[in-house]
Design a protein around this motif. Structure first.
Motif, PDB file in Angstrom:
ATOM      1  N   ILE A 314       6.475  -1.278   4.110  1.00 23.38           N
ATOM      2  CA  ILE A 314       6.776  -1.633   2.412  1.00 23.38           C
ATOM      3  C   ILE A 314       6.713  -2.976   2.408  1.00 23.38           C
ATOM      4  O   ILE A 314       7.646  -3.759   3.027  1.00 23.38           O
ATOM      5  CB  ILE A 314       7.974  -0.850   1.895  1.00 23.38           C
ATOM      6  CG1 ILE A 314       7.717   0.475   2.056  1.00 23.38           C
ATOM      7  CG2 ILE A 314       8.248  -1.430   0.447  1.00 23.38           C
ATOM      8  CD1 ILE A 314       9.052   1.396   1.732  1.00 23.38           C
ATOM      9  N   LEU A 315       5.764  -3.541   1.535  1.00 22.41           N
ATOM     10  CA  LEU A 315       6.002  -5.127   1.255  1.00 22.41           C
ATOM     11  C   LEU A 315       6.622  -5.328  -0.067  1.00 22.41           C
ATOM     12  O   LEU A 315       5.950  -4.891  -1.342  1.00 22.41           O
ATOM     13  CB  LEU A 315       4.410  -5.679   1.080  1.00 22.41           C
ATOM     14  CG  LEU A 315       3.851  -5.840   2.362  1.00 22.41           C
ATOM     15  CD1 LEU A 315       3.622  -4.728   3.300  1.00 22.41           C
ATOM     16  CD2 LEU A 315       2.565  -6.823   2.440  1.00 22.41           C
ATOM     17  N   GLY A 349       8.228  -3.571  -5.968  1.00 24.65           N
ATOM     18  CA  GLY A 349       8.743  -4.856  -6.885  1.00 24.65           C
ATOM     19  C   GLY A 349       7.619  -5.450  -7.626  1.00 24.65           C
ATOM     20  O   GLY A 349       7.801  -6.720  -8.107  1.00 24.65           O
ATOM     21  N   VAL A 350       6.742  -4.624  -8.197  1.00 20.48           N
ATOM     22  CA  VAL A 350       5.661  -5.243  -9.136  1.00 20.48           C
ATOM     23  C   VAL A 350       6.128  -5.174 -10.505  1.00 20.48           C
ATOM     24  O   VAL A 350       6.250  -4.154 -11.071  1.00 20.48           O
ATOM     25  CB  VAL A 350       4.302  -4.268  -8.935  1.00 20.48           C
ATOM     26  CG1 VAL A 350       3.162  -4.987  -9.868  1.00 20.48           C
ATOM     27  CG2 VAL A 350       3.818  -4.242  -7.369  1.00 20.48           C
ATOM     28  N   ARG A 351       6.654  -6.294 -10.824  1.00 18.78           N
ATOM     29  CA  ARG A 351       6.882  -6.356 -12.378  1.00 18.78           C
ATOM     30  C   ARG A 351       5.855  -6.209 -13.537  1.00 18.78           C
ATOM     31  O   ARG A 351       4.702  -6.777 -13.112  1.00 18.78           O
ATOM     32  CB  ARG A 351       7.821  -7.868 -12.583  1.00 18.78           C
ATOM     33  CG  ARG A 351       9.100  -7.703 -11.639  1.00 18.78           C
ATOM     34  CD  ARG A 351       9.945  -9.113 -11.909  1.00 18.78           C
ATOM     35  NE  ARG A 351       9.153  -9.979 -11.966  1.00 18.78           N
ATOM     36  CZ  ARG A 351       9.144 -10.961 -10.756  1.00 18.78           C
ATOM     37  NH1 ARG A 351       9.753 -10.355  -9.785  1.00 18.78           N
ATOM     38  NH2 ARG A 351       8.187 -12.145 -10.691  1.00 18.78           N
ATOM     39  N   THR A 373       9.746  -0.236  -7.761  1.00 23.48           N
ATOM     40  CA  THR A 373      10.997  -0.474  -7.172  1.00 23.48           C
ATOM     41  C   THR A 373      10.911   0.096  -5.877  1.00 23.48           C
ATOM     42  O   THR A 373      10.171   0.656  -5.372  1.00 23.48           O
ATOM     43  CB  THR A 373      12.230   0.479  -7.825  1.00 23.48           C
ATOM     44  OG1 THR A 373      11.958   1.715  -7.619  1.00 23.48           O
ATOM     45  CG2 THR A 373      12.343   0.096  -9.409  1.00 23.48           C
ATOM     46  N   LEU A 374      11.683  -0.504  -4.967  1.00 16.45           N
ATOM     47  CA  LEU A 374      11.758  -0.365  -3.556  1.00 16.45           C
ATOM     48  C   LEU A 374      12.356   1.176  -3.427  1.00 16.45           C
ATOM     49  O   LEU A 374      11.738   1.832  -2.342  1.00 16.45           O
ATOM     50  CB  LEU A 374      13.151  -1.126  -2.914  1.00 16.45           C
ATOM     51  CG  LEU A 374      13.503  -1.050  -1.466  1.00 16.45           C
ATOM     52  CD1 LEU A 374      11.873  -1.101  -0.667  1.00 16.45           C
ATOM     53  CD2 LEU A 374      14.060  -2.061  -0.906  1.00 16.45           C
ATOM     54  N   GLN A 375      13.158   1.921  -4.109  1.00 21.97           N
ATOM     55  CA  GLN A 375      13.292   3.199  -4.147  1.00 21.97           C
ATOM     56  C   GLN A 375      12.264   4.151  -4.123  1.00 21.97           C
ATOM     57  O   GLN A 375      11.939   4.916  -3.655  1.00 21.97           O
ATOM     58  CB  GLN A 375      14.636   3.551  -5.237  1.00 21.97           C
ATOM     59  CG  GLN A 375      15.148   5.000  -5.107  1.00 21.97           C
ATOM     60  CD  GLN A 375      16.123   5.177  -6.109  1.00 21.97           C
ATOM     61  OE1 GLN A 375      16.556   4.254  -6.967  1.00 21.97           O
ATOM     62  NE2 GLN A 375      16.494   6.480  -6.175  1.00 21.97           N
ATOM     63  N   LEU A 380       7.698   7.243  -1.546  1.00 19.39           N
ATOM     64  CA  LEU A 380       6.289   7.600  -1.274  1.00 19.39           C
ATOM     65  C   LEU A 380       6.051   7.412   0.143  1.00 19.39           C
ATOM     66  O   LEU A 380       5.434   7.943   0.701  1.00 19.39           O
ATOM     67  CB  LEU A 380       5.681   6.350  -2.039  1.00 19.39           C
ATOM     68  CG  LEU A 380       4.058   6.324  -1.777  1.00 19.39           C
ATOM     69  CD1 LEU A 380       3.569   7.721  -2.261  1.00 19.39           C
ATOM     70  CD2 LEU A 380       3.517   5.134  -2.484  1.00 19.39           C
ATOM     71  N   ALA A 381       6.913   6.466   0.684  1.00 19.95           N
ATOM     72  CA  ALA A 381       6.606   6.226   2.159  1.00 19.95           C
ATOM     73  C   ALA A 381       6.908   7.566   2.890  1.00 19.95           C
ATOM     74  O   ALA A 381       6.501   7.937   3.907  1.00 19.95           O
ATOM     75  CB  ALA A 381       7.385   5.147   2.750  1.00 19.95           C
ATOM     76  N   LEU A 382       8.183   8.226   2.461  1.00 20.57           N
ATOM     77  CA  LEU A 382       8.578   9.610   2.968  1.00 20.57           C
ATOM     78  C   LEU A 382       7.442  10.563   2.898  1.00 20.57           C
ATOM     79  O   LEU A 382       7.082  11.410   3.872  1.00 20.57           O
ATOM     80  CB  LEU A 382       9.917  10.026   2.310  1.00 20.57           C
ATOM     81  CG  LEU A 382      11.137   9.098   3.099  1.00 20.57           C
ATOM     82  CD1 LEU A 382      12.304   9.528   2.193  1.00 20.57           C
ATOM     83  CD2 LEU A 382      11.424   9.206   4.477  1.00 20.57           C
ATOM     84  N   ALA A 383       6.826  10.533   1.704  1.00 15.91           N
ATOM     85  CA  ALA A 383       5.943  11.522   1.483  1.00 15.91           C
ATOM     86  C   ALA A 383       4.766  11.223   2.194  1.00 15.91           C
ATOM     87  O   ALA A 383       3.882  12.258   2.809  1.00 15.91           O
ATOM     88  CB  ALA A 383       5.525  11.641  -0.167  1.00 15.91           C
TER      89      ALA A 383
END
Length: 405
Positions: A314-315, A349-351, A373-375, A380-383
């Motif tokens: 995650i970036l 973190g894309v605003r 958001t990072l959350q 998504l990463a877990l998915a």
């Protein structure tokens, strides 16, 4: 009678010599008898000393000597030496009619008769006061220079050094003067240095030596140290010389290396790669990305992927103030490098203003997934991991079924 050279007797040759030296303008010609008394006094001698010919003819030449030289009988000793050994050149102090002293370069030559006996002398004086003053000033400036100064002749041999050079290299002057400049160069660089100095002598001009290269000096005890060298050509009466100003940059080099290490550490701290879950890495990016930092970011991420066998990275760009084309290209290269190692990248973190800016600039991040958001990015990463795990399990079952047939 012995034959005459060019049909002239010795006295005629002396007169010719006097006439030629008079024409030079800066040489005073004085003819002496065998007892050291003045026989002839040239016009230049009168101009140089202030004495007219009538005032000195018949008097001993010691009238031009200092009181100390007269008391020591220096003139008589010099005449005796010339009688025995022939022509001599030396420097000494002379005194004008006004009492003013001046430094003179002196040539004293015996005049011999047909039987070889000395019948007189010719003394030639040249006022060396100004040249001596200039030389003294030059030496004074050389000694007061803050850097080590080494003066080299066109034959690459050392002509002069100052105190700073002695202290820097550990050699005495008498150990350096007359030796080739390569005595101060480490052996591993000497062949290359000969080419460099020959190139400079062919086209001398004020310039730093070896721009862009690391230069090293060699001390008398064999230790090497980094140096910075500036070269300047000097045109002198003796020919072209080269002045080398040499500075020990050991302390500066160490400071630069220490600052570089500190910058590297700061860069690493500003782009930490965090493992937040098994096979999930987070790379929080804070501040502006330049080429150097982006390169280190990519290197750090790839190293961490290799260590942890991460499948998702995650970036997080919430700390990046602006996204321009250059920053986007850096991020895309990082994503592409991770993909080659089998890792899926997610940008978080894309605003809204960041998204609008990227669209306005026409920046295409490919099929890179992104979340606000990072959350959301972690979910998504877990998915993605679950999806990959399911796909892998299905592939394993299919493979086992195939083997059971």
């Amino acid at each position: 009678m012995a034959p005459l050279v060019d049909g002239q007797d010795p006295q005629a040759r002396v007169r010719d010599l006097e006439a030629m030296l008079d024409a030079l303008g800066d040489h005073a010609v004085i003819k002496l008898g065998p007892d050291g008394k003045v026989v002839r006094w040239s016009r230049t001698a009168q101009a140089m000393t202030g004495y007219a010919e009538a005032e000195v003819v018949g008097r001993p030449l010691s009238l031009l000597r200092t009181e100390e030289d007269r008391e020591a009988g220096l003139l008589e000793r010099e005449l005796d030496a010339v009688r025995q050994d022939g022509r001599r050149e030396f420097q000494g102090w002379r005194v004008r009619k006004t009492g003013e002293r001046f430094l003179s370069h002196i040539s004293l030559t015996p005049v011999t008769g047909e039987d070889g006996t000395v019948t007189g002398f010719v003394e030639v004086l040249r006022d060396a006061t100004e040249s001596a003053r200039a030389e003294s000033l030059f030496h004074g400036l050389l000694e007061s220079a803050p850097d080590a100064m080494v003066i080299v002749g066109s034959d690459a041999r050392i002509v002069l050094v100052n105190r700073q050079a002695e202290a820097l290299f550990g050699f005495g002057r008498d150990e350096l003067v007359g030796r080739e400049i390569e005595v101060l160069v480490p052996g591993r660089f000497r062949d290359r240095h000969v080419g460099h100095r020959n190139g400079f002598l062919a086209d001398p001009q004020v310039r730093p030596m070896g721009a862009g290269l690391e230069l090293w000096g060699l001390r008398r005890d064999g230790t090497e140290f980094p140096v910075e060298i500036s070269l300047s050509p000097l045109e002198t009466a003796e020919g072209r010389l080269v002045a080398a100003a040499i500075r020990d940059v050991t302390e500066r080099r160490e400071t630069e290396q220490r600052l570089q290490r500190q910058r590297d550490e700061i860069l690493e701290l500003s782009t930490p790669v965090i493992q937040v879950w098994d096979k999930i890495l987070v790379l929080p990016i804070i501040g502006t990305l330049d080429t150097l930092r982006a390169t280190r970011l990519t290197e750090g991420l790839l190293e961490k992927i290799a260590q942890s066998q991460a499948e998702v990275a995650i970036l997080d760009i919430s700390g990046v103030p602006t996204i321009d084309t250059q920053v986007a290209q850096h991020l895309l290269k990082t994503v592409q490098a991770a993909a080659l190692m089998g890792t899926v990248s997610i940008m978080s973190g894309v605003r809204p203003e960041t998204a609008q800016s990227m669209v306005h600039l026409g920046i295409d991040m490919g099929r890179l997934r992104s979340r606000n958001t990072l959350q959301d990015a972690l979910q998504l990463a877990l998915a993605v991991l679950a999806e990959r795990a399911g796909t892998a399990a299905a592939a394993t079952r299919a493979l086992s079924a195939g083997e059971g047939r």
